[in-house]
Design an enzyme around this catalytic site. Structure first.
Site, PDB file in Angstrom:
ATOM      1  CG  HIS A   1      -0.129  15.472 -23.352  1.00 51.58           C
ATOM      2  ND1 HIS A   1       0.417  16.578 -23.602  1.00 51.58           N
ATOM      3  CD2 HIS A   1       0.872  14.868 -22.625  1.00 51.58           C
ATOM      4  CE1 HIS A   1       1.806  16.549 -23.023  1.00 51.58           C
ATOM      5  NE2 HIS A   1       1.847  15.585 -22.364  1.00 51.58           N
TER       6      HIS A   1
ATOM      7  CG  HIS B   1      -1.825  10.381 -25.032  1.00 52.15           C
ATOM      8  ND1 HIS B   1      -2.553  10.804 -23.738  1.00 52.15           N
ATOM      9  CD2 HIS B   1      -0.582  10.845 -24.656  1.00 52.15           C
ATOM     10  CE1 HIS B   1      -1.582  11.044 -22.674  1.00 52.15           C
ATOM     11  NE2 HIS B   1      -0.585  11.024 -23.311  1.00 52.15           N
TER      12      HIS B   1
ATOM     13  NE  ARG C   1      -3.904  -1.966   1.900  1.00 49.54           N
ATOM     14  CZ  ARG C   1      -4.105  -2.978   2.691  1.00 49.54           C
ATOM     15  NH1 ARG C   1      -3.040  -3.186   3.551  1.00 49.54           N
ATOM     16  NH2 ARG C   1      -5.109  -3.996   2.643  1.00 49.54           N
TER      17      ARG C   1
ATOM     18  CG  HIS D   1       5.002  11.443 -24.440  1.00 47.92           C
ATOM     19  ND1 HIS D   1       3.796  11.055 -24.289  1.00 47.92           N
ATOM     20  CD2 HIS D   1       5.450  12.547 -23.392  1.00 47.92           C
ATOM     21  CE1 HIS D   1       3.229  12.102 -23.565  1.00 47.92           C
ATOM     22  NE2 HIS D   1       3.991  12.787 -23.063  1.00 47.92           N
TER      23      HIS D   1
ATOM     24  CE  LYS E   1      -1.535  13.558 -14.479  1.00 45.80           C
ATOM     25  NZ  LYS E   1      -2.163  14.080 -15.919  1.00 45.80           N
TER      26      LYS E   1
ATOM     27  CE  LYS F   1       4.352  17.567 -13.769  1.00 49.54           C
ATOM     28  NZ  LYS F   1       4.249  16.390 -14.789  1.00 49.54           N
TER      29      LYS F   1
ATOM     30  CD  GLU G   1       5.844  16.676 -22.201  1.00 52.86           C
ATOM     31  OE1 GLU G   1       5.215  17.626 -21.531  1.00 52.86           O
ATOM     32  OE2 GLU G   1       5.563  15.736 -22.208  1.00 52.86           O
TER      33      GLU G   1
ATOM     34  NE  ARG H   1      -0.700  16.761 -12.729  1.00 51.61           N
ATOM     35  CZ  ARG H   1       0.024  15.905 -11.880  1.00 51.61           C
ATOM     36  NH1 ARG H   1       0.005  15.756 -10.731  1.00 51.61           N
ATOM     37  NH2 ARG H   1       1.218  15.229 -12.332  1.00 51.61           N
TER      38      ARG H   1
ATOM     39  CD  GLU I   1      -5.284  15.848 -15.316  1.00 51.84           C
ATOM     40  OE1 GLU I   1      -3.961  15.671 -15.452  1.00 51.84           O
ATOM     41  OE2 GLU I   1      -5.715  15.632 -16.285  1.00 51.84           O
TER      42      GLU I   1
ATOM     43  CG  ASN J   1      -2.765  16.468 -19.720  1.00 53.81           C
ATOM     44  OD1 ASN J   1      -1.446  15.764 -19.405  1.00 53.81           O
ATOM     45  ND2 ASN J   1      -3.734  16.289 -18.894  1.00 53.81           N
TER      46      ASN J   1
HETATM   47  P1  NAD Z   1      12.199   6.688 -21.918  1.00 53.88           P
HETATM   48  O1  NAD Z   1      11.744   6.303 -20.594  1.00 53.88           O
HETATM   49  O2  NAD Z   1      11.568   5.471 -22.822  1.00 53.88           O
HETATM   50  O3  NAD Z   1      13.608   7.026 -22.248  1.00 53.88           O
HETATM   51  C1  NAD Z   1      13.987   7.255 -23.368  1.00 53.88           C
HETATM   52  C2  NAD Z   1      15.090   6.431 -23.955  1.00 53.88           C
HETATM   53  O4  NAD Z   1      16.327   7.062 -23.419  1.00 53.88           O
HETATM   54  C3  NAD Z   1      15.247   5.164 -23.554  1.00 53.88           C
HETATM   55  O5  NAD Z   1      15.638   4.214 -24.476  1.00 53.88           O
HETATM   56  C4  NAD Z   1      15.956   5.206 -22.345  1.00 53.88           C
HETATM   57  O6  NAD Z   1      16.734   4.035 -22.171  1.00 53.88           O
HETATM   58  C5  NAD Z   1      17.081   6.106 -22.818  1.00 53.88           C
HETATM   59  N1  NAD Z   1      17.752   7.035 -21.785  1.00 53.88           N
HETATM   60  C6  NAD Z   1      17.369   7.409 -20.636  1.00 53.88           C
HETATM   61  N2  NAD Z   1      18.239   8.125 -19.928  1.00 53.88           N
HETATM   62  C7  NAD Z   1      19.162   8.031 -20.611  1.00 53.88           C
HETATM   63  C8  NAD Z   1      20.716   8.699 -20.575  1.00 53.88           C
HETATM   64  N3  NAD Z   1      20.838   9.570 -19.674  1.00 53.88           N
HETATM   65  N4  NAD Z   1      21.273   8.362 -21.339  1.00 53.88           N
HETATM   66  C9  NAD Z   1      21.432   7.490 -22.544  1.00 53.88           C
HETATM   67  N5  NAD Z   1      20.206   7.028 -22.660  1.00 53.88           N
HETATM   68  C10 NAD Z   1      18.980   7.053 -21.853  1.00 53.88           C
HETATM   69  O7  NAD Z   1      11.055   7.883 -22.314  1.00 53.88           O
HETATM   70  P2  NAD Z   1      11.117   9.402 -21.996  1.00 53.88           P
HETATM   71  O8  NAD Z   1      10.707  10.278 -22.786  1.00 53.88           O
HETATM   72  O9  NAD Z   1      11.765   9.484 -20.684  1.00 53.88           O
HETATM   73  O10 NAD Z   1       9.698   9.268 -21.153  1.00 53.88           O
HETATM   74  C11 NAD Z   1       8.323   9.044 -21.674  1.00 53.88           C
HETATM   75  C12 NAD Z   1       7.344   8.318 -20.999  1.00 53.88           C
HETATM   76  O11 NAD Z   1       6.870   9.196 -19.884  1.00 53.88           O
HETATM   77  C13 NAD Z   1       6.018   8.113 -21.746  1.00 53.88           C
HETATM   78  O12 NAD Z   1       5.812   6.832 -21.341  1.00 53.88           O
HETATM   79  C14 NAD Z   1       5.060   9.103 -21.215  1.00 53.88           C
HETATM   80  O13 NAD Z   1       3.779   8.672 -21.003  1.00 53.88           O
HETATM   81  C15 NAD Z   1       5.394   9.332 -19.705  1.00 53.88           C
HETATM   82  N6  NAD Z   1       5.330  10.570 -19.143  1.00 53.88           N
HETATM   83  C16 NAD Z   1       4.780  10.710 -17.954  1.00 53.88           C
HETATM   84  C17 NAD Z   1       4.605  11.935 -17.382  1.00 53.88           C
HETATM   85  C18 NAD Z   1       4.041  11.831 -15.955  1.00 53.88           C
HETATM   86  O14 NAD Z   1       3.505  12.932 -15.230  1.00 53.88           O
HETATM   87  N7  NAD Z   1       4.232  10.838 -15.071  1.00 53.88           N
HETATM   88  C19 NAD Z   1       4.844  13.217 -18.106  1.00 53.88           C
HETATM   89  C20 NAD Z   1       5.321  13.057 -19.296  1.00 53.88           C
HETATM   90  C21 NAD Z   1       5.497  11.841 -19.848  1.00 53.88           C
HETATM   91  N1  GLY Z   2       2.233  15.508 -17.537  1.00 49.34           N
HETATM   92  C1  GLY Z   2       1.087  15.722 -17.299  1.00 49.34           C
HETATM   93  C2  GLY Z   2       1.019  15.679 -15.790  1.00 49.34           C
HETATM   94  O1  GLY Z   2       1.911  15.619 -15.103  1.00 49.34           O
HETATM   95  O2  GLY Z   2      -0.153  16.127 -15.243  1.00 49.34           O
END
Ligand code: NAD
Ligand code: GLY
Length: 359
Positions: free
Chosen positions: A245, A249, A118, A262, A140, A224, A182, A238, A234, A242
């Site tokens: 998005h 998406h 939990r 993304h 998130k 943020k 972003e 918040r 949200e 998006n």
């Molecule tokens: P990712 O986590 O897939 O990383 C991108 C690539 O870079 C991967 O191949 C990873 O292995 C590589 N990598 C990471 N750090 C590295 C480094 N320092 N050196 C070399 N390679 C490295 O993608 P991302 O763009 O970081 O994140 C995208 C994801 O985040 C999506 O799933 C999206 O939905 C999510 N997201 C979540 C939120 C949230 O609020 N939680 C907000 C925006 C996006």
């Molecule tokens: N990336 C959108 C949020 O965190 O709300």
């Protein structure tokens, strides 16, 4: 080192931003509760940074769980595997999960931390630009479902975020650009001066000049943090985070997760949202041109993929979780630097924007 605080009462936490933070032993000791620390990372990031991180955690009992690299692994299966690992390692309520990686690792590890026993202590060490400016902040967490992106998850705040700018040195330029989508978003939704600054400093940002990186990460996190502090779950404000998005998406789902990054998908989505804002009479043509130019400057797509059909876009947008009472919720711009949430727009205009983008 810069420090920005996400103000959420007793769940407030700092975002530490600086160069070489992974080399500083003890930097986040105060945020580790018990003796056991499990680092969740992926195969690519482990090669670069896992040893470095573990060598600074010698006061703790550490383990590492390494997931496969890619958006296609942000699934219930990976989530279950992390839980299986944590429970067989006999974590307790005082144990800590550290997510070392990009948004994929952060989202799935955070969801596992949120639900294991939990909720166990969680620290984010984001290693992509996108994760440093967005996904590691705000709580998130979650995984994708075949019906759509991020449809399963939880709000679960970390106890600390450590953004080491030096980790960006090993990031590919395509991933860096994805994060810039972003960053530009924050200018569009909340701070036109920041948008101007990005425009004026694009060359130094692309050259990954560290003081410029420090500014874009810190300003993005400040914006943020301010929004999340006002509307953690949200219910209203918040949602402006998006921007683009709902379109983005749909693009990600249509192509198959991981085909377009993304940031690339939401870049095309933000152009569509800006075009819609222009069609609504809020944004003038010169602003749309400026916005399009800035995304192009960072090699980001300014329209959806040609392979996508209008029907696909509309169908997938309707599945997006920003659909409220069956009308598609859009984030639009009142002006540069000021976004709002709308369920109240002429359907024909949305239709027209989708038709134009996918002609
Ligand atoms: P990712 O986590 O897939 O990383 C991108 C690539 O870079 C991967 O191949 C990873 O292995 C590589 N990598 C990471 N750090 C590295 C480094 N320092 N050196 C070399 N390679 C490295 O993608 P991302 O763009 O970081 O994140 C995208 C994801 O985040 C999506 O799933 C999206 O939905 C999510 N997201 C979540 C939120 C949230 O609020 N939680 C907000 C925006 C996006
Ligand atoms: N990336 C959108 C949020 O965190 O709300």
């Amino acid at each position: 080192m810069k420090k920005i605080v996400v103000n959420l009462g007793e769940r407030s936490y700092p975002i530490l931003i600086g160069e070489g933070l992974l080399d500083s032993k003890g930097l986040f000791d105060e945020f580790i509760k018990g003796k056991k620390v499990c680092i969740v990372t992926n195969s690519t990031i482990a090669e670069h940074y896992l040893d470095k991180l573990q060598s600074n955690l010698t006061d703790y009992q550490t383990s590492a769980f390494i997931i496969e690299d890619g958006e296609q692994f942000k699934t219930m299966r990976t989530y279950t595997q992390i839980l299986d690992f944590l429970l067989s390692w006999k974590v307790d309520r005082k144990s800590t999960v550290i997510a070392l990686g990009g948004g994929v690792v952060g989202d799935v590890a955070g969801f596992a931390a949120a639900s294991c026993l939990r909720g166990i202590n969680f620290i984010q060490i984001p290693t992509t630009l996108l994760a440093q400016v967005d996904s590691s902040v705000g709580g998130k967490t979650g995984v994708n479902h075949k019906m759509g992106k991020n449809l399963i998850g939880a709000f679960y705040q970390p106890s600390c975020v450590v953004a080491d700018l030096s980790t960006l040195d090993t990031l590919s330029s395509r991933e860096f650009s994805s994060g810039m989508a972003e960053v530009i978003k924050y200018g569009l939704i909340r701070d036109s001066d920041f948008f101007d600054w990005i425009e004026a400093n694009a060359v130094n940002i692309k050259a990954m000049h560290k003081p410029h990186l420090s500014h874009i990460v810190a300003r993005s996190c400040e914006i943020k943090a301010e929004i999340v502090s006002k509307d953690e779950k949200e219910y209203g404000l918040r949602a402006i985070l998006n921007l683009g998005h709902t379109f983005g998406h749909a693009i990600e789902a249509a192509l198959g997760y991981g085909q377009w990054l993304h940031g690339e998908a939401i870049s095309a989505g933000m152009i569509m949202a800006t075009s819609m804002s222009k069609a609504m009479g809020d944004i003038d043509d010169s602003t749309l041109v400026r916005v399009t130019k800035l995304f192009s400057e960072f090699n980001l797509p300014v329209g959806p993929p040609e392979s996508m059909s209008k029907q696909q876009m509309k169908g997938l947008m309707a599945y997006d979780k920003k659909t409220v009472d069956s009308s598609i919720r859009l984030i639009l711009l009142e002006q540069l630097g000021n976004a709002y949430v709308s369920n109240d727009y002429p359907d024909e205009l949305l239709d027209q924007i989708i038709t134009q983008a996918l002609k």
